[in-house]
Design an enzyme around this catalytic site. Structure first.
Site, short mmCIF file in Angstrom:
data_model
loop_
_atom_site.label_atom_id
_atom_site.label_comp_id
_atom_site.label_asym_id
_atom_site.label_seq_id
_atom_site.Cartn_x
_atom_site.Cartn_y
_atom_site.Cartn_z
N GLY A 344 0.82 -1.22 0.00
CA GLY A 344 0.00 0.00 0.00
C GLY A 344 0.85 1.26 0.00
N GLU A 367 10.51 9.19 -28.83
CA GLU A 367 11.74 8.81 -29.53
C GLU A 367 11.59 7.47 -30.22
OE1 GLU A 367 13.87 11.64 -29.02
OE2 GLU A 367 13.97 10.83 -31.03
N ASP A 369 8.06 4.74 -30.91
CA ASP A 369 7.19 3.75 -30.27
C ASP A 369 7.93 2.42 -30.21
OD1 ASP A 369 4.38 2.43 -29.72
OD2 ASP A 369 5.35 1.33 -31.34
C1 LIG Z 1 19.92 13.96 -24.83
C2 LIG Z 1 18.66 13.35 -24.38
C3 LIG Z 1 18.79 12.73 -23.02
C4 LIG Z 1 17.73 11.73 -22.74
C5 LIG Z 1 16.37 12.29 -23.10
C6 LIG Z 1 15.30 11.51 -22.42
C7 LIG Z 1 14.02 12.29 -22.39
C8 LIG Z 1 13.49 12.61 -23.79
C9 LIG Z 1 12.12 13.16 -23.67
C10 LIG Z 1 11.40 13.51 -24.73
C11 LIG Z 1 12.01 13.56 -26.10
C12 LIG Z 1 11.13 12.89 -27.09
C13 LIG Z 1 11.38 13.51 -28.41
C14 LIG Z 1 10.67 12.84 -29.53
O1 LIG Z 1 9.86 11.95 -29.36
S1 LIG Z 1 11.19 13.44 -31.04
C15 LIG Z 1 10.27 12.53 -32.20
C16 LIG Z 1 10.70 11.09 -32.22
N1 LIG Z 1 10.09 10.44 -33.32
C17 LIG Z 1 10.46 9.22 -33.71
O2 LIG Z 1 11.27 8.56 -33.11
C18 LIG Z 1 9.81 8.74 -34.98
C19 LIG Z 1 10.06 7.27 -35.19
N2 LIG Z 1 10.04 6.98 -36.62
C20 LIG Z 1 11.23 6.85 -37.31
O3 LIG Z 1 12.31 6.95 -36.79
C21 LIG Z 1 11.11 6.54 -38.78
O4 LIG Z 1 9.87 7.00 -39.26
C22 LIG Z 1 11.22 5.01 -39.07
C23 LIG Z 1 10.25 4.24 -38.21
C24 LIG Z 1 12.63 4.58 -38.79
C25 LIG Z 1 10.88 4.75 -40.52
O5 LIG Z 1 11.61 5.65 -41.28
P1 LIG Z 1 11.55 5.56 -42.87
O6 LIG Z 1 10.15 5.29 -43.29
O7 LIG Z 1 12.24 6.72 -43.41
O8 LIG Z 1 12.50 4.32 -43.14
P2 LIG Z 1 12.15 2.83 -43.52
O9 LIG Z 1 11.52 2.09 -42.40
O10 LIG Z 1 11.48 2.82 -44.84
O11 LIG Z 1 13.64 2.26 -43.66
C26 LIG Z 1 14.41 2.68 -44.81
C27 LIG Z 1 15.85 2.38 -44.46
O12 LIG Z 1 16.34 3.37 -43.54
C28 LIG Z 1 16.91 2.74 -42.43
N3 LIG Z 1 16.75 3.64 -41.29
C29 LIG Z 1 15.60 4.06 -40.76
N4 LIG Z 1 15.85 4.90 -39.73
C30 LIG Z 1 17.19 4.99 -39.64
C31 LIG Z 1 18.05 5.70 -38.75
N5 LIG Z 1 17.59 6.48 -37.76
N6 LIG Z 1 19.39 5.59 -38.94
C32 LIG Z 1 19.86 4.78 -39.94
N7 LIG Z 1 19.10 4.07 -40.81
C33 LIG Z 1 17.77 4.19 -40.63
C34 LIG Z 1 16.15 1.46 -42.31
O13 LIG Z 1 16.86 0.54 -41.53
C35 LIG Z 1 16.03 1.05 -43.75
O14 LIG Z 1 17.26 0.53 -44.15
P3 LIG Z 1 17.29 -0.56 -45.33
O15 LIG Z 1 18.72 -0.97 -45.41
O16 LIG Z 1 16.38 -1.66 -44.91
O17 LIG Z 1 16.80 0.17 -46.54
C1 LIG Z 2 6.04 12.69 -23.37
C2 LIG Z 2 6.24 12.83 -24.86
C3 LIG Z 2 7.18 13.73 -25.35
C4 LIG Z 2 7.33 13.90 -26.72
N1 LIG Z 2 8.22 14.85 -27.19
C5 LIG Z 2 8.32 15.05 -28.52
C6 LIG Z 2 9.19 16.07 -29.03
O1 LIG Z 2 9.85 16.78 -28.28
N2 LIG Z 2 9.24 16.26 -30.37
C7 LIG Z 2 8.52 15.50 -31.24
O2 LIG Z 2 8.61 15.72 -32.46
N3 LIG Z 2 7.70 14.49 -30.80
C8 LIG Z 2 7.59 14.27 -29.46
N4 LIG Z 2 6.76 13.29 -28.99
C9 LIG Z 2 5.98 12.49 -29.94
C10 LIG Z 2 6.53 11.08 -30.03
O3 LIG Z 2 7.77 11.08 -30.68
C11 LIG Z 2 5.53 10.20 -30.77
O4 LIG Z 2 4.35 10.13 -30.00
C12 LIG Z 2 6.12 8.80 -30.96
O5 LIG Z 2 7.10 8.85 -31.97
C13 LIG Z 2 5.06 7.77 -31.31
O6 LIG Z 2 4.42 8.12 -32.51
P1 LIG Z 2 2.82 8.17 -32.59
O7 LIG Z 2 2.35 9.01 -31.48
O8 LIG Z 2 2.49 8.54 -33.99
O9 LIG Z 2 2.37 6.68 -32.32
P2 LIG Z 2 1.67 5.69 -33.37
O10 LIG Z 2 2.68 5.24 -34.36
O11 LIG Z 2 0.42 6.30 -33.85
O12 LIG Z 2 1.39 4.46 -32.39
C14 LIG Z 2 0.06 4.01 -32.11
C15 LIG Z 2 0.08 2.49 -32.18
O13 LIG Z 2 0.29 2.11 -33.53
C16 LIG Z 2 1.32 1.12 -33.60
N5 LIG Z 2 2.00 1.21 -34.89
C17 LIG Z 2 2.32 2.33 -35.58
N6 LIG Z 2 2.92 2.02 -36.73
C18 LIG Z 2 2.97 0.67 -36.81
C19 LIG Z 2 3.48 -0.28 -37.76
N7 LIG Z 2 4.06 0.12 -38.91
N8 LIG Z 2 3.38 -1.59 -37.47
C20 LIG Z 2 2.82 -1.99 -36.31
N9 LIG Z 2 2.31 -1.15 -35.37
C21 LIG Z 2 2.38 0.15 -35.63
C22 LIG Z 2 2.23 1.48 -32.45
O14 LIG Z 2 3.02 0.35 -32.06
C23 LIG Z 2 1.23 1.87 -31.37
O15 LIG Z 2 0.81 0.71 -30.70
C24 LIG Z 2 6.58 13.10 -27.62
C25 LIG Z 2 5.66 12.16 -27.13
C26 LIG Z 2 5.50 12.01 -25.76
C27 LIG Z 2 4.50 11.01 -25.24
#
Ligand SMILES: CCCCCCCC/C=C\CCCC(=O)SCCNC(=O)CCNC(=O)[C@H](O)C(C)(C)COP(=O)(O)OP(=O)(O)OC[C@H]1O[C@@H](n2cnc3c(N)ncnc32)[C@H](O)[C@@H]1OP(=O)(O)O
Ligand SMILES: Cc1cc2nc3c(=O)[nH]c(=O)nc-3n(C[C@H](O)[C@H](O)[C@H](O)COP(=O)(O)OP(=O)(O)OC[C@H]3O[C@@H](n4cnc5c(N)ncnc54)[C@H](O)[C@@H]3O)c2cc1C
Length: 607
Positions: A344, A367, A369
């Site tokens: 608790g 960063e 999903d």
């Molecule tokens: C200093 C920080 C201290 C710690 C901080 C902790 C706290 C942080 C708090 C909050 C911050 C949060 C900030 C955010 O959330 S910012 C937004 C983040 N968003 C994402 O992460 C989006 C995720 N999506 C992606 O990265 C991409 O869309 C993707 C899922 C990778 C798909 O990209 P795309 O469609 O372009 O690529 P493909 O899947 O078609 O792949 C094509 C080929 O590219 C290669 N690939 C993809 N990504 C990368 C990469 N990053 N680097 C190198 N290569 C990459 C992939 O492997 C494929 O390769 P292939 O050989 O198969 O062609």
């Molecule tokens: C606290 C917080 C801080 C953030 N800070 C920043 C920031 O500073 N800058 C910024 O740009 N963004 C920021 N974000 C956004 C964050 O980067 C996105 O929310 C994250 O990248 C997930 O993307 P989405 O929200 O589109 O999720 P979605 O992709 O919509 O996910 C929804 C569901 O769909 C599923 N899904 C999606 N695609 C596929 C697929 N191809 N195959 C199977 N399943 C799939 C996922 O697994 C998940 O279960 C922040 C988010 C949070 C919660």
């Protein structure tokens, strides 16, 4: 009593040099520095804006913008995610259209779903955005690029024309993430000079000619790779914080077991408590060590990129994506388990655990999903396997796939429980499991005419294969860590116990994988569990010293349950009386709302 160490009897049991373990845990970086940055990051978001400028801006642009950002003369937000797209970066809708007449880009949010949504710092504090938008020249779409856009006046902080900004509102519970002004942003034909497109990787000339990047386009995702490897380190800090609290409290808490007036049993002595707690203790150390390796791997990548050597970029992406996914899931689930381990009192804000959980759990989403990240690892594994036929010899974290044929014939030769203590025995089992799961996926994929259809259909299996691969990396890096020279009495031995707990706990948790891939027999699985129980007994006398080695102050833990001195009950009570509710005996509203009901006469026995 004040000043008394209620855990002294536990600390006296330690069988290793705690000072050395503290140094091993601190490693090459100061845990406080990075975690405090994480804490500050919840309040602000310069940690991405600045790395993104370094990764995507030319030298000239860096000279212009970095001094301003570093000195907080401008406050930046990494503005990528939109209302309609986060995971799918290539699906972003915001546009940046080049206007050759004025040598400007016009930023616009063409739809509601193009609204920038979530970027940290955007809602109230950021003066500038590193906005990700589709580059449009002469109606041709060149995909997503980075643009520096001023959002607010540096004089009165009011938003500039064409800019609509707001905070996206309260988030999960009352957690500290509500100190982060995650914001929304709509562009209404906002003009910026051409030189505010970040042009390190690709350029647009004055004439409007697009000069494509001569390096992999994915380098534009570099900031995400950088943050993901940082997030792995933060996972070890967040999990160790929760484990420290729940371990200390488990040693303080006594429940049942009193005989003839003897003290009740410490809950840390219950085997169920140990089976839940000690794997998390081992996981904290495991994640810490894999984060150290990942950081060095990332630094090596940066050096290679400087030399235009892109050979480890795919592996770096797979490792940062996969380990970010696995470690944040373990840490988020582990923090919740630590709350439950405290009964608790773990649900009290003064335990520090609800707040830690509320702040930490979005790490499974931001960063990248966690499932989307594991699918990236799966793509990398399938590509690696597909290249085996052409003689491509995998190296690094996929080297074991080069021995896939041999691993397909593997059967564990474990005969006794203690055989599971041998690192090579463990690694072989984990390699065989990961290889067979990936090979099975590759085999099933080959049955599909359209590989993409196959990938979608098999995506759940592929995520499991990617998980097995990432867990192998963590186990392997823990083993490699212990091959280093580690001084101090009993330190390496204790870490060896934690290494075995980490590996055998995973084996036990995923026993279905190991049995269904025929890597081990049920009997060998049983022996692993036998060994695990014995290992818990070995950790037990060292548990408090192992969490002391995290070297967290009471202030840092901000937990009555996790106090160094274990003086929990008086402090729990004291903390409760600080609640404003206890400022008065009669609660607000009693006279207006409750008392009338109490005074209401009874009618025929009914109120
Ligand atoms: C200093 C920080 C201290 C710690 C901080 C902790 C706290 C942080 C708090 C909050 C911050 C949060 C900030 C955010 O959330 S910012 C937004 C983040 N968003 C994402 O992460 C989006 C995720 N999506 C992606 O990265 C991409 O869309 C993707 C899922 C990778 C798909 O990209 P795309 O469609 O372009 O690529 P493909 O899947 O078609 O792949 C094509 C080929 O590219 C290669 N690939 C993809 N990504 C990368 C990469 N990053 N680097 C190198 N290569 C990459 C992939 O492997 C494929 O390769 P292939 O050989 O198969 O062609
Ligand atoms: C606290 C917080 C801080 C953030 N800070 C920043 C920031 O500073 N800058 C910024 O740009 N963004 C920021 N974000 C956004 C964050 O980067 C996105 O929310 C994250 O990248 C997930 O993307 P989405 O929200 O589109 O999720 P979605 O992709 O919509 O996910 C929804 C569901 O769909 C599923 N899904 C999606 N695609 C596929 C697929 N191809 N195959 C199977 N399943 C799939 C996922 O697994 C998940 O279960 C922040 C988010 C949070 C919660």
């Amino acid at each position: 009593m004040e000043g008394v160490d209620h855990l002294a009897h536990e600390r006296n049991k330690a069988q290793f040099d705690v000072a050395v373990m503290k140094a091993v845990w601190a490693g090459s970086r100061d845990a406080y520095e990075l975690f405090h940055r994480f804490s500050r990051l919840v309040a602000n978001d310069p940690e991405m804006f600045i790395p993104a400028i370094k990764a995507q801006a030319t030298e000239e642009q860096q000279k212009q913008w970095l001094p301003l950002a570093n000195k907080m003369k401008i406050i930046g937000s990494y503005t990528q995610t939109e209302l309609g797209h986060g995971s799918n970066v290539r699906g972003l809708e915001t546009t940046a259209t080049f206007d050759p007449k004025t040598d400007e880009f016009v930023l616009n949010s063409p739809t509601l779903t193009a609204t920038k949504w979530w970027p940290g710092g955007l809602g109230k504090i950021a003066t500038h955005a590193l906005a990700h938008a589709r580059l449009i020249i002469d109606d041709k779409d060149y995909g997503v690029h980075g643009f520096l856009v001023q959002l607010r006046s540096l004089d009165d902080h009011l938003t500039l024309p064409g800019i609509t900004i707001g905070d996206i509102g309260m988030k999960y519970g009352s957690g500290a993430y509500n100190t982060m002004d995650n914001g929304s942003l709509i562009f209404d034909h906002v003009r910026i000079p051409r030189n505010q497109m970040l042009m390190r990787l690709s350029q647009v000339t004055r004439e409007g000619k697009y000069v494509p990047s001569n390096v992999p386009r994915q380098l534009s995702y570099g900031t995400m790779v950088y943050v993901r490897q940082k997030i792995v380190f933060d996972a070890s800090i967040a999990l160790s914080r929760a484990v420290c609290i729940s371990t200390r409290y488990s040693a303080v808490r006594r429940q049942f077991g009193s005989h003839n007036g003897s003290p009740e049993t410490q809950v840390i002595d219950y085997k169920t408590q140990q089976a839940r707690l000690f794997p998390l203790l081992a996981s904290a150390y495991a994640i810490r060590f894999v984060s150290e390796w990942l950081n060095s791997f990332y630094k090596d990548l940066l050096q290679r990129l400087e030399a235009k050597d892109f050979s480890t970029l795919p592996e770096a992406h797979a490792c940062t994506a996969g380990l970010k996914s696995i470690t944040t899931s373990v840490a988020a689930d582990g923090i919740e388990e630590c709350r439950k381990l405290c009964g608790g009192h773990g649900y009290l804000t003064s335990s520090g655990l609800p707040e830690l959980s509320a702040v930490y759990i979005p790490a499974c989403t931001y960063e990248g999903d966690n499932v989307v990240m594991l699918l990236q690892v799966a793509r990398y594994l399938m590509k690696t396997i597909s290249q085996l036929k052409s003689g491509n010899k995998p190296v690094g974290t996929t080297a074991y796939l080069g021995r896939a044929e041999q691993l397909m014939q593997y059967h564990s030769d474990v005969l006794r429980a203690e055989d599971w203590l041998k690192p090579n025995v463990v690694v072989e089992a984990f390699e065989a499991r990961a290889a067979r799961m990936s090979m099975a996926c590759a085999q099933n994929l080959s049955k599909f005419n359209n590989p993409e259809d196959g990938f979608q259909e098999l995506s759940a299996d592929l995520v499991e294969a990617a998980t097995a691969h990432c867990q192998l990396i963590i186990v392997s890096k823990f083993i490699e860590k212990l091959q280093q020279d580690i001084p101090g009495k009993g330190v390496k031995e204790q870490l060896g116990v934690l290494r075995s707990i980490y590996a055998l706990f995973l084996l036990h948790k995923h026993i279905g994988d190991f049995l269904s891939t025929d890597c081990i027999t049920p009997k060998q699985g049983y022996l692993a569990n036998e060994q695990l129980r014995s290992l818990y007994s070995q950790v037990r006398p060292n548990a408090i010293a192992l969490v002391d080695a995290f070297n967290y102050t009471d202030h840092f833990l901000s937990s009555v349950l996790g106090r160094y001195d274990g003086n929990v009950y008086p402090k729990l009570y004291e903390e409760a009386w600080k609640d404003p509710l206890n400022d008065t005996s009669i609660p607000d509203g009693f006279h207006e709302y409750v008392q009338p009901m109490l005074k209401q006469p009874l009618h025929h026995g009914r109120l």
